[in-house]
Design an enzyme around this catalytic site. Structure first.
Site, short mmCIF file in Angstrom:
data_model
loop_
_atom_site.label_atom_id
_atom_site.label_comp_id
_atom_site.label_asym_id
_atom_site.label_seq_id
_atom_site.Cartn_x
_atom_site.Cartn_y
_atom_site.Cartn_z
N CYS A 82 0.74 -1.17 -0.17
CA CYS A 82 0.14 -0.25 0.00
C CYS A 82 0.92 1.25 0.12
O CYS A 82 0.50 2.49 -0.56
CB CYS A 82 -1.16 0.06 1.09
SG CYS A 82 -0.25 -0.46 2.84
N ASP A 341 -7.45 5.59 -1.33
CA ASP A 341 -7.22 4.37 -0.64
C ASP A 341 -6.75 3.43 -1.46
O ASP A 341 -7.37 3.13 -2.54
CB ASP A 341 -8.41 3.95 -0.05
CG ASP A 341 -8.33 2.70 1.07
OD1 ASP A 341 -7.14 2.55 1.18
OD2 ASP A 341 -9.33 2.39 1.52
N HIS A 343 -6.23 0.31 -0.91
CA HIS A 343 -6.58 -1.15 -0.34
C HIS A 343 -7.81 -1.68 -1.04
O HIS A 343 -8.69 -2.15 -0.36
CB HIS A 343 -6.85 -0.89 1.12
CG HIS A 343 -5.74 -0.56 2.07
ND1 HIS A 343 -5.47 0.76 2.41
CD2 HIS A 343 -4.57 -1.00 2.65
CE1 HIS A 343 -4.38 0.93 2.92
NE2 HIS A 343 -3.85 -0.24 3.21
#
Length: 454
Positions: A82, A341, A343
């Protein structure tokens, strides 16, 4: 019949794994979507313009079904990559400023579907491509009824269309640089390979300072002629040495590829003549500043500082996040950070084709996170077009960094001269002089993130 059942099982497995990855690696329990219907009345400014601007930013997330990553058998970065993805997003924003300009927005930004598991599966992507091809084939040609009444207006319209087409071409090329293949200039495979020289392997956790140095090396070693006019600089011990940045701006192109690189297409940003970068020896510089905004938690005294930094037009964002869960901060609303994000586990996209789908590289749903949950270890990024631009940036930032009653210690500082003038690395090996954040296994010190606490 047997093959059909096998295909159905494989499809079911893919969907189950996609659901699992998105649940496992995307913790939304303490975050919320930004600018939902209930919040719209409290959001200042034009919400539609904000959403279009946000969705135009390049979104880089976990991917699966990749070619094996360097020195490993891993074919996905789910669960560990990430921070690398956040770094890629910040670098992509700098390239958007460099090639397209701050006012550029993607023409299809407002047509993106909301995020869900099915949206980003391979099957859905194929359906999307098929529908786009069908719509292009069936769309009627422009009629003469709505054409401008004069030849001058027609020429102006044609010029605008040509510029829009050129910028869309740059957009697609820019995304392809971040493709998930060994040949991609700024792709995950290239970043992991460079991480190996810094003691990191595929599957390891990468901190924001480590990623800053990886990005610098990736930009400097990129061989694509389009990237010849930009480089990167990483601060030393939270100090930006102005002479080093100026040198980065003015450094001549070197090496056997110089002649090839000099023919690179000029940056088509709207605020400069298209030929400016082609005629000048100056390079743009991405300034990356790893900082720590507190001890175990971010010091609340730095919250206003972060707001001021994110409000600057030349700021390309902040990579950081929550502990062991990185994200890319692009703005704020009241006492919450707005972020992108990484993820989400998406399927591999082959960017080597000329018409690869762009939808999975743009996010329609910004998120918010309270400042209090921000991890203190982060890297701040700025884009400086030339030496004159840097002088303005350093002067403005020096005012932002000026100590106040609440913020007694600046997050970073500017110093005149070169870093070598201060002899900070005396006694270190050449490797450690270049890379101050490598941990020496022979030393028994306590570390937090990428910083040694003395």
């Amino acid at each position: 019949m047997e093959n059909k059942r096998s295909d159905e099982v494989d499809t079911l497995k893919t969907k189950l794994f996609s659901v699992w990855h998105n649940v496992k690696y995307n913790d939304d329990s303490a975050t919320e979507a930004c600018c939902e219907a209930a919040d719209e009345d409290s959001v200042m400014g034009n919400i539609e313009a904000f959403r279009k601007d946000f969705a135009s930013r390049v979104w880089l997330t976990y991917r699966e079904e990749l070619p094996p990553l360097p020195s490993s058998t891993l074919t996905s970065d789910c669960g560990w990559g990430c921070m690398l993805r956040a770094g890629q997003m910040m670098l992509a924003q700098a390239l958007i400023l460099h090639f397209l300009g701050r006012d550029w927005t993607w023409s299809e930004a407002m047509s993106l579907q909301s995020l869900d598991t099915e949206t980003w599966t391979t099957t859905a992507a194929k359906r999307l491509v098929a529908s786009l091809e069908a719509s292009l084939q069936s769309s009627p040609r422009p009629s003469d009824e709505g054409s401008p009444p004069t030849h001058q207006a027609q020429a102006r319209g044609s010029a605008e269309e040509a510029e829009a087409h050129l910028k869309e071409m740059y957009h697609r090329i820019l995304v392809s640089w971040f493709g998930d293949s060994p040949s991609a200039q700024l792709g995950l495979h290239r970043l992991v390979r460079m991480g190996l020289t810094m003691g990191k392997q595929a599957g390891d956790w990468y901190g924001p300072a480590v990623v800053a140095h990886i990005l610098k090396q990736a930009v400097e070693e990129a061989m694509d002629p389009g990237l010849a006019g930009i480089t990167a600089y990483v601060s030393q011990d939270c100090t930006v040495y102005s002479a080093d940045v100026i040198d980065s701006h003015r450094a001549p192109r070197a090496g056997p590829a110089s002649a090839e690189r000099s023919d690179a297409p000029p940056s088509p940003q709207s605020d400069q003549p298209a030929s400016a970068s082609a005629l000048s020896d100056s390079r743009a510089v991405i300034v990356l500043i790893p900082v720590r905004l507190g001890g175990e938690k971010t010091n609340p005294d730095y919250f206003n500082f972060v707001k001021r930094i994110l409000s600057l037009e030349y700021c390309i964002g902040i990579i950081g996040g929550k502990p062991k869960q990185a994200c890319y901060f692009v703005g704020f609303q009241d006492d919450s950070l707005i972020y992108m994000d990484p993820h989400y586990c998406q399927s591999f996209v082959d960017v080597s084709t000329s018409d690869f789908p762009l939808q999975s590289y743009h996010c329609p749903s910004p998120k918010k996170m309270p400042f209090s949950r921000m991890d203190p270890s982060c890297t701040i990024g700025f884009y400086s077009r030339d030496a004159q631009d840097y002088e303005r940036i350093s002067q403005e930032l020096s005012k932002v960094l000026r100590p106040s009653a609440r913020e007694k210690y600046p997050a970073f500082t500017f110093m005149q001269g070169h870093g070598r003038d201060y002899d900070l690395s005396a006694g270190l090996t050449s490797e450690k002089r270049e890379w101050p954040f490598i941990r020496d296994p022979r030393r028994t010190v306590t570390t937090t993130g990428d910083f040694v606490l003395l």
